[in-house]
Design a protein around this motif. Structure first.
Motif, PDB file in Angstrom:
ATOM      1  N   GLU A 160       0.840  -1.210   0.000  1.00  0.00           N
ATOM      2  CA  GLU A 160       0.000   0.000   0.000  1.00  0.00           C
ATOM      3  C   GLU A 160       0.873   1.258   0.000  1.00  0.00           C
ATOM      4  O   GLU A 160       0.625   2.195  -0.753  1.00  0.00           O
ATOM      5  N   ALA A 161       1.890   1.275   0.862  1.00  0.00           N
ATOM      6  CA  ALA A 161       2.775   2.446   0.948  1.00  0.00           C
ATOM      7  C   ALA A 161       3.530   2.644  -0.361  1.00  0.00           C
ATOM      8  O   ALA A 161       3.673   3.777  -0.845  1.00  0.00           O
ATOM      9  N   ALA A 162       4.008   1.551  -0.946  1.00  0.00           N
ATOM     10  CA  ALA A 162       4.749   1.656  -2.205  1.00  0.00           C
ATOM     11  C   ALA A 162       3.840   2.135  -3.333  1.00  0.00           C
ATOM     12  O   ALA A 162       4.242   2.964  -4.159  1.00  0.00           O
ATOM     13  N   LEU A 163       2.600   1.650  -3.371  1.00  0.00           N
ATOM     14  CA  LEU A 163       1.652   2.112  -4.391  1.00  0.00           C
ATOM     15  C   LEU A 163       1.345   3.593  -4.222  1.00  0.00           C
ATOM     16  O   LEU A 163       1.219   4.329  -5.201  1.00  0.00           O
ATOM     17  N   ASP A 164       1.211   4.034  -2.972  1.00  0.00           N
ATOM     18  CA  ASP A 164       0.929   5.447  -2.713  1.00  0.00           C
ATOM     19  C   ASP A 164       2.045   6.356  -3.217  1.00  0.00           C
ATOM     20  O   ASP A 164       1.790   7.500  -3.594  1.00  0.00           O
ATOM     21  N   ASP A 165       3.275   5.842  -3.211  1.00  0.00           N
ATOM     22  CA  ASP A 165       4.418   6.652  -3.625  1.00  0.00           C
ATOM     23  C   ASP A 165       4.614   6.697  -5.140  1.00  0.00           C
ATOM     24  O   ASP A 165       5.392   7.513  -5.639  1.00  0.00           O
ATOM     25  N   LEU A 166       3.942   5.808  -5.867  1.00  0.00           N
ATOM     26  CA  LEU A 166       4.093   5.798  -7.325  1.00  0.00           C
ATOM     27  C   LEU A 166       3.436   7.031  -7.942  1.00  0.00           C
ATOM     28  O   LEU A 166       2.417   7.505  -7.453  1.00  0.00           O
ATOM     29  N   PRO A 167       3.999   7.529  -9.038  1.00  0.00           N
ATOM     30  CA  PRO A 167       3.300   8.587  -9.785  1.00  0.00           C
ATOM     31  C   PRO A 167       1.938   8.067 -10.245  1.00  0.00           C
ATOM     32  O   PRO A 167       1.737   6.867 -10.451  1.00  0.00           O
ATOM     33  N   SER A 168       1.015   8.964 -10.431  1.00  0.00           N
ATOM     34  CA  SER A 168      -0.375   8.622 -10.707  1.00  0.00           C
ATOM     35  C   SER A 168      -0.541   7.676 -11.903  1.00  0.00           C
ATOM     36  O   SER A 168      -1.266   6.691 -11.825  1.00  0.00           O
ATOM     37  N   ARG A 169       0.103   7.946 -13.016  1.00  0.00           N
ATOM     38  CA  ARG A 169      -0.064   7.093 -14.201  1.00  0.00           C
ATOM     39  C   ARG A 169       0.532   5.715 -13.988  1.00  0.00           C
ATOM     40  O   ARG A 169      -0.011   4.725 -14.471  1.00  0.00           O
ATOM     41  N   GLN A 170       1.653   5.647 -13.274  1.00  0.00           N
ATOM     42  CA  GLN A 170       2.230   4.333 -12.989  1.00  0.00           C
ATOM     43  C   GLN A 170       1.298   3.529 -12.088  1.00  0.00           C
ATOM     44  O   GLN A 170       1.068   2.343 -12.314  1.00  0.00           O
ATOM     45  N   ARG A 171       0.762   4.184 -11.065  1.00  0.00           N
ATOM     46  CA  ARG A 171      -0.172   3.499 -10.166  1.00  0.00           C
ATOM     47  C   ARG A 171      -1.408   3.053 -10.944  1.00  0.00           C
ATOM     48  O   ARG A 171      -1.888   1.932 -10.793  1.00  0.00           O
ATOM     49  N   ALA A 172      -1.934   3.923 -11.809  1.00  0.00           N
ATOM     50  CA  ALA A 172      -3.128   3.586 -12.593  1.00  0.00           C
ATOM     51  C   ALA A 172      -2.861   2.392 -13.503  1.00  0.00           C
ATOM     52  O   ALA A 172      -3.686   1.469 -13.569  1.00  0.00           O
ATOM     53  N   THR A 173      -1.732   2.389 -14.206  1.00  0.00           N
ATOM     54  CA  THR A 173      -1.451   1.266 -15.103  1.00  0.00           C
ATOM     55  C   THR A 173      -1.257  -0.023 -14.318  1.00  0.00           C
ATOM     56  O   THR A 173      -1.718  -1.085 -14.744  1.00  0.00           O
ATOM     57  N   TRP A 174      -0.616   0.050 -13.159  1.00  0.00           N
ATOM     58  CA  TRP A 174      -0.421  -1.149 -12.341  1.00  0.00           C
ATOM     59  C   TRP A 174      -1.767  -1.693 -11.860  1.00  0.00           C
ATOM     60  O   TRP A 174      -2.026  -2.893 -11.960  1.00  0.00           O
ATOM     61  N   VAL A 175      -2.630  -0.824 -11.363  1.00  0.00           N
ATOM     62  CA  VAL A 175      -3.939  -1.254 -10.862  1.00  0.00           C
ATOM     63  C   VAL A 175      -4.770  -1.852 -11.999  1.00  0.00           C
ATOM     64  O   VAL A 175      -5.373  -2.916 -11.847  1.00  0.00           O
ATOM     65  N   LEU A 176      -4.808  -1.162 -13.140  1.00  0.00           N
ATOM     66  CA  LEU A 176      -5.619  -1.652 -14.256  1.00  0.00           C
ATOM     67  C   LEU A 176      -5.088  -2.981 -14.801  1.00  0.00           C
ATOM     68  O   LEU A 176      -5.871  -3.852 -15.196  1.00  0.00           O
ATOM     69  N   ARG A 177      -3.789  -3.163 -14.792  1.00  0.00           N
ATOM     70  CA  ARG A 177      -3.202  -4.401 -15.315  1.00  0.00           C
ATOM     71  C   ARG A 177      -3.267  -5.541 -14.295  1.00  0.00           C
ATOM     72  O   ARG A 177      -3.716  -6.636 -14.595  1.00  0.00           O
ATOM     73  N   GLU A 178      -2.805  -5.277 -13.078  1.00  0.00           N
ATOM     74  CA  GLU A 178      -2.660  -6.338 -12.089  1.00  0.00           C
ATOM     75  C   GLU A 178      -3.952  -6.667 -11.348  1.00  0.00           C
ATOM     76  O   GLU A 178      -4.161  -7.814 -10.977  1.00  0.00           O
ATOM     77  N   ILE A 179      -4.801  -5.698 -11.122  1.00  0.00           N
ATOM     78  CA  ILE A 179      -6.040  -5.959 -10.383  1.00  0.00           C
ATOM     79  C   ILE A 179      -7.214  -6.153 -11.336  1.00  0.00           C
ATOM     80  O   ILE A 179      -8.002  -7.078 -11.176  1.00  0.00           O
ATOM     81  N   GLU A 180      -7.322  -5.291 -12.343  1.00  0.00           N
ATOM     82  CA  GLU A 180      -8.452  -5.381 -13.272  1.00  0.00           C
ATOM     83  C   GLU A 180      -8.152  -6.254 -14.493  1.00  0.00           C
ATOM     84  O   GLU A 180      -9.035  -6.502 -15.301  1.00  0.00           O
ATOM     85  N   ALA A 181      -6.899  -6.701 -14.653  1.00  0.00           N
ATOM     86  CA  ALA A 181      -6.479  -7.609 -15.729  1.00  0.00           C
ATOM     87  C   ALA A 181      -6.808  -7.060 -17.119  1.00  0.00           C
ATOM     88  O   ALA A 181      -7.215  -7.797 -18.013  1.00  0.00           O
ATOM     89  N   MET A 182      -6.619  -5.767 -17.305  1.00  0.00           N
ATOM     90  CA  MET A 182      -6.878  -5.154 -18.607  1.00  0.00           C
ATOM     91  C   MET A 182      -5.643  -5.273 -19.495  1.00  0.00           C
ATOM     92  O   MET A 182      -4.509  -5.333 -19.010  1.00  0.00           O
ATOM     93  N   SER A 183      -5.858  -5.285 -20.799  1.00  0.00           N
ATOM     94  CA  SER A 183      -4.751  -5.307 -21.758  1.00  0.00           C
ATOM     95  C   SER A 183      -4.124  -3.914 -21.835  1.00  0.00           C
ATOM     96  O   SER A 183      -4.743  -2.921 -21.446  1.00  0.00           O
ATOM     97  N   PHE A 184      -2.910  -3.860 -22.369  1.00  0.00           N
ATOM     98  CA  PHE A 184      -2.253  -2.563 -22.511  1.00  0.00           C
ATOM     99  C   PHE A 184      -2.973  -1.682 -23.538  1.00  0.00           C
ATOM    100  O   PHE A 184      -2.955  -0.457 -23.417  1.00  0.00           O
ATOM    101  N   VAL A 185      -3.613  -2.291 -24.503  1.00  0.00           N
ATOM    102  CA  VAL A 185      -4.397  -1.521 -25.472  1.00  0.00           C
ATOM    103  C   VAL A 185      -5.548  -0.819 -24.741  1.00  0.00           C
ATOM    104  O   VAL A 185      -5.779   0.378 -24.921  1.00  0.00           O
ATOM    105  N   ASP A 186      -6.257  -1.572 -23.887  1.00  0.00           N
ATOM    106  CA  ASP A 186      -7.371  -0.982 -23.140  1.00  0.00           C
ATOM    107  C   ASP A 186      -6.885   0.034 -22.109  1.00  0.00           C
ATOM    108  O   ASP A 186      -7.500   1.085 -21.923  1.00  0.00           O
ATOM    109  N   ILE A 187      -5.764  -0.271 -21.453  1.00  0.00           N
ATOM    110  CA  ILE A 187      -5.204   0.680 -20.482  1.00  0.00           C
ATOM    111  C   ILE A 187      -4.837   1.976 -21.190  1.00  0.00           C
ATOM    112  O   ILE A 187      -5.116   3.072 -20.698  1.00  0.00           O
TER     113      ILE A 187
END
Length: 194
Positions: free
Chosen positions: A137-164
């Motif tokens: 949680e702490a490491a995610l909070d420290d990520l820049p917004s776009r990096q955090r968004a891409t990580w969440v969308l890929r790792e939690i929501e399992a979206m493709s990079f095209v959709d992200i």
């Protein structure tokens, strides 16, 4: 003879189903739009919660996302999936929320539900999982917004990079690069658990 539909396939909404619901919603069918809200609302809520962390802001962003989508149903062109379209609207609403108020971290415990620590009977393992989740949680909070968004969308929501990329208005390669940097940073910050 057609084979009977697979039960697992029947529970997964298809893009065609979503597009038909959008078309019906654009004609004023509230039940069709409610189906879309029920189908995509939980994922949008998870995403907004990871990006904003304030429960009130999360609720406002998700609600604003669906209000905006309702108003724009007639303009949905089907160039992407309905899910991607919803995430793109939600992403813009998140940016708007950041403009008005800096997000305050709140322990929402979402990622804890992804670990078996609640069922774990080994106190050491349970404590270790809790420490890992806090560090993540702490490491995610420290990520820049776009990096955090891409990580969440890929790792939690399992979206493709095209959709992200479509959600965040980035090229797929740029989305992949943000995800790669996020993973590298998280890997470095969480070396203790590797």
């Amino acid at each position: 003879m057609d084979a009977p539909p697979d039960v697992a396939d029947a529970t997964v909404p298809s893009m065609l189903d979503d597009c038909a619901l959008v078309d019906a919603g654009a004609l004023g069918d509230l039940d069709a739009f409610e189906t879309l809200v029920l189908r995509h609302g939980p994922a949008l809520h998870r995403y907004a919660r990871r990006m904003l962390r304030d429960a009130g802001d999360v609720e406002d962003v998700v609600q604003d996302t669906f209000v905006a989508a309702w108003r724009q149903l007639g303009s949905f062109r089907g160039e992407s999936s309905v899910q991607t379209w919803f995430f793109a609207i939600c992403s813009r609403k998140i940016v708007d929320a950041h403009r008005f108020k800096r997000a305050q971290p709140v322990d929402d415990g979402f990622l804890e539900s992804l670990t078996p620590s609640a069922r774990c009977e080994d106190p050491f393992l349970s404590a270790s999982n809790a420490h890992f989740m806090s560090a993540l949680e702490a490491a995610l909070d420290d990520l820049p917004s776009r990096q955090r968004a891409t990580w969440v969308l890929r790792e939690i929501e399992a979206m493709s990079f095209v959709d992200i990329g479509a959600v965040l208005t980035l090229s797929p390669d740029c989305a992949r690069g943000h995800h790669r940097r996020a993973r590298a940073t998280l890997s470095e910050r969480l070396t203790r658990w590797q």
